[in-house]
Design a protein around this motif. Structure first.
Motif, PDB file in Angstrom:
ATOM      1  N   MET A   1      -2.838 -17.911 -16.967  1.00 47.55           N
ATOM      2  CA  MET A   1      -3.574 -18.160 -16.081  1.00 47.55           C
ATOM      3  C   MET A   1      -2.949 -18.706 -15.009  1.00 47.55           C
ATOM      4  O   MET A   1      -3.131 -18.276 -13.624  1.00 47.55           O
ATOM      5  CB  MET A   1      -4.414 -19.450 -16.417  1.00 47.55           C
ATOM      6  N   GLN A   2      -1.633 -19.156 -15.083  1.00 44.41           N
ATOM      7  CA  GLN A   2      -0.897 -19.939 -14.088  1.00 44.41           C
ATOM      8  C   GLN A   2      -0.244 -18.584 -13.363  1.00 44.41           C
ATOM      9  O   GLN A   2       0.113 -18.442 -12.068  1.00 44.41           O
ATOM     10  CB  GLN A   2       0.309 -20.754 -14.477  1.00 44.41           C
ATOM     11  N   ASP A   3       0.381 -17.773 -14.320  1.00 45.97           N
ATOM     12  CA  ASP A   3       1.061 -16.569 -13.753  1.00 45.97           C
ATOM     13  C   ASP A   3       0.046 -15.702 -12.919  1.00 45.97           C
ATOM     14  O   ASP A   3       0.473 -14.875 -11.825  1.00 45.97           O
ATOM     15  CB  ASP A   3       1.703 -15.647 -14.909  1.00 45.97           C
ATOM     16  N   GLN A   4      -1.028 -15.633 -13.156  1.00 47.79           N
ATOM     17  CA  GLN A   4      -2.303 -14.874 -12.397  1.00 47.79           C
ATOM     18  C   GLN A   4      -2.443 -15.381 -11.163  1.00 47.79           C
ATOM     19  O   GLN A   4      -2.444 -14.761  -9.961  1.00 47.79           O
ATOM     20  CB  GLN A   4      -3.425 -14.767 -13.284  1.00 47.79           C
ATOM     21  N   LYS A   5      -2.549 -16.802 -11.139  1.00 49.32           N
ATOM     22  CA  LYS A   5      -2.543 -17.509  -9.752  1.00 49.32           C
ATOM     23  C   LYS A   5      -1.262 -17.325  -8.690  1.00 49.32           C
ATOM     24  O   LYS A   5      -1.492 -16.923  -7.781  1.00 49.32           O
ATOM     25  CB  LYS A   5      -2.676 -19.032 -10.355  1.00 49.32           C
ATOM     26  N   ILE A   6      -0.292 -17.277  -9.314  1.00 49.44           N
ATOM     27  CA  ILE A   6       1.000 -16.967  -8.736  1.00 49.44           C
ATOM     28  C   ILE A   6       0.892 -15.597  -8.068  1.00 49.44           C
ATOM     29  O   ILE A   6       1.334 -15.296  -6.942  1.00 49.44           O
ATOM     30  CB  ILE A   6       2.349 -17.147  -9.479  1.00 49.44           C
ATOM     31  N   GLU A   7       0.542 -14.430  -8.984  1.00 51.57           N
ATOM     32  CA  GLU A   7       0.650 -13.302  -8.488  1.00 51.57           C
ATOM     33  C   GLU A   7      -0.456 -13.009  -7.207  1.00 51.57           C
ATOM     34  O   GLU A   7      -0.126 -12.190  -6.635  1.00 51.57           O
ATOM     35  CB  GLU A   7       0.156 -12.533  -9.785  1.00 51.57           C
ATOM     36  N   THR A   8      -1.606 -13.665  -7.497  1.00 54.83           N
ATOM     37  CA  THR A   8      -2.554 -13.645  -6.384  1.00 54.83           C
ATOM     38  C   THR A   8      -2.025 -14.287  -4.992  1.00 54.83           C
ATOM     39  O   THR A   8      -2.261 -13.709  -3.998  1.00 54.83           O
ATOM     40  CB  THR A   8      -4.041 -14.368  -6.860  1.00 54.83           C
ATOM     41  N   ILE A   9      -1.336 -15.333  -5.219  1.00 57.66           N
ATOM     42  CA  ILE A   9      -0.813 -15.975  -4.077  1.00 57.66           C
ATOM     43  C   ILE A   9       0.073 -15.040  -3.311  1.00 57.66           C
ATOM     44  O   ILE A   9       0.221 -14.745  -2.051  1.00 57.66           O
ATOM     45  CB  ILE A   9      -0.324 -17.335  -4.369  1.00 57.66           C
ATOM     46  N   ALA A  10       1.078 -14.543  -4.297  1.00 57.90           N
ATOM     47  CA  ALA A  10       2.040 -13.674  -3.834  1.00 57.90           C
ATOM     48  C   ALA A  10       1.407 -12.245  -3.074  1.00 57.90           C
ATOM     49  O   ALA A  10       2.065 -11.819  -2.131  1.00 57.90           O
ATOM     50  CB  ALA A  10       2.866 -12.982  -4.891  1.00 57.90           C
ATOM     51  N   THR A  11       0.443 -11.942  -3.713  1.00 63.46           N
ATOM     52  CA  THR A  11      -0.419 -10.590  -3.104  1.00 63.46           C
ATOM     53  C   THR A  11      -0.690 -10.912  -1.712  1.00 63.46           C
ATOM     54  O   THR A  11      -0.693 -10.082  -0.735  1.00 63.46           O
ATOM     55  CB  THR A  11      -1.526 -10.214  -4.186  1.00 63.46           C
ATOM     56  N   VAL A  12      -1.499 -12.121  -1.766  1.00 62.70           N
ATOM     57  CA  VAL A  12      -1.991 -12.662  -0.307  1.00 62.70           C
ATOM     58  C   VAL A  12      -0.850 -12.671   0.652  1.00 62.70           C
ATOM     59  O   VAL A  12      -1.008 -12.374   1.799  1.00 62.70           O
ATOM     60  CB  VAL A  12      -2.873 -13.757  -0.513  1.00 62.70           C
ATOM     61  N   ALA A  13       0.317 -13.197   0.161  1.00 63.57           N
ATOM     62  CA  ALA A  13       1.289 -13.476   1.166  1.00 63.57           C
ATOM     63  C   ALA A  13       1.835 -12.078   1.564  1.00 63.57           C
ATOM     64  O   ALA A  13       2.202 -12.001   2.898  1.00 63.57           O
ATOM     65  CB  ALA A  13       2.242 -14.354   0.684  1.00 63.57           C
ATOM     66  N   VAL A  14       1.981 -11.247   0.626  1.00 55.99           N
ATOM     67  CA  VAL A  14       2.673  -9.896   1.067  1.00 55.99           C
ATOM     68  C   VAL A  14       1.641  -9.168   2.175  1.00 55.99           C
ATOM     69  O   VAL A  14       1.736  -8.558   2.914  1.00 55.99           O
ATOM     70  CB  VAL A  14       2.845  -8.890  -0.314  1.00 55.99           C
ATOM     71  N   ASN A  15       0.298  -9.389   1.672  1.00 54.02           N
ATOM     72  CA  ASN A  15      -0.816  -8.554   2.720  1.00 54.02           C
ATOM     73  C   ASN A  15      -0.744  -9.309   3.996  1.00 54.02           C
ATOM     74  O   ASN A  15      -0.917  -8.629   5.323  1.00 54.02           O
ATOM     75  CB  ASN A  15      -2.295  -8.777   2.096  1.00 54.02           C
ATOM     76  N   ILE A  16      -0.524 -10.499   4.029  1.00 57.83           N
ATOM     77  CA  ILE A  16      -0.518 -11.327   5.434  1.00 57.83           C
ATOM     78  C   ILE A  16       0.651 -10.897   6.242  1.00 57.83           C
ATOM     79  O   ILE A  16       0.653 -10.497   7.504  1.00 57.83           O
ATOM     80  CB  ILE A  16      -0.652 -12.999   5.131  1.00 57.83           C
TER      81      ILE A  16
END
Length: 74
Positions: A1-16
């Motif tokens: 669950m924690q890894d998925q949250k970090i992955e989502t945040i990283a994806t959003v950061a990369v897209n921004i």
């Protein structure tokens, strides 16, 4: 669950970051194009300015010639 949250945040950061890079590159291109346009227009305005100056000189000369000839009254 924690890894998925970090992955989502990283994806959003990369897209921004991608969006910001695209905006930056677009602005750089707009400034390049505006600089080129300004250079081209300055050359055109210079030609127009010379043309207008020459025509104004001719007009003034003709007007003074007509005044001397007595055609124009003040």
């Amino acid at each position: 669950m924690q890894d998925q949250k970090i992955e989502t945040i990283a994806t959003v950061a990369v897209n921004i970051t991608k969006v910001l890079v695209i905006i930056y590159l677009a602005l750089v291109e707009v400034f390049k194009i505006s600089k080129l346009l300004r250079e081209k227009l300055d050359a055109e305005f210079d030609i127009s300015r010379k043309w207008a100056t020459q025509n104004y000189s001719i007009l003034k000369k003709r007007l003074s010639e007509r005044k001397v000839a007595g055609v124009i009254e003040n």
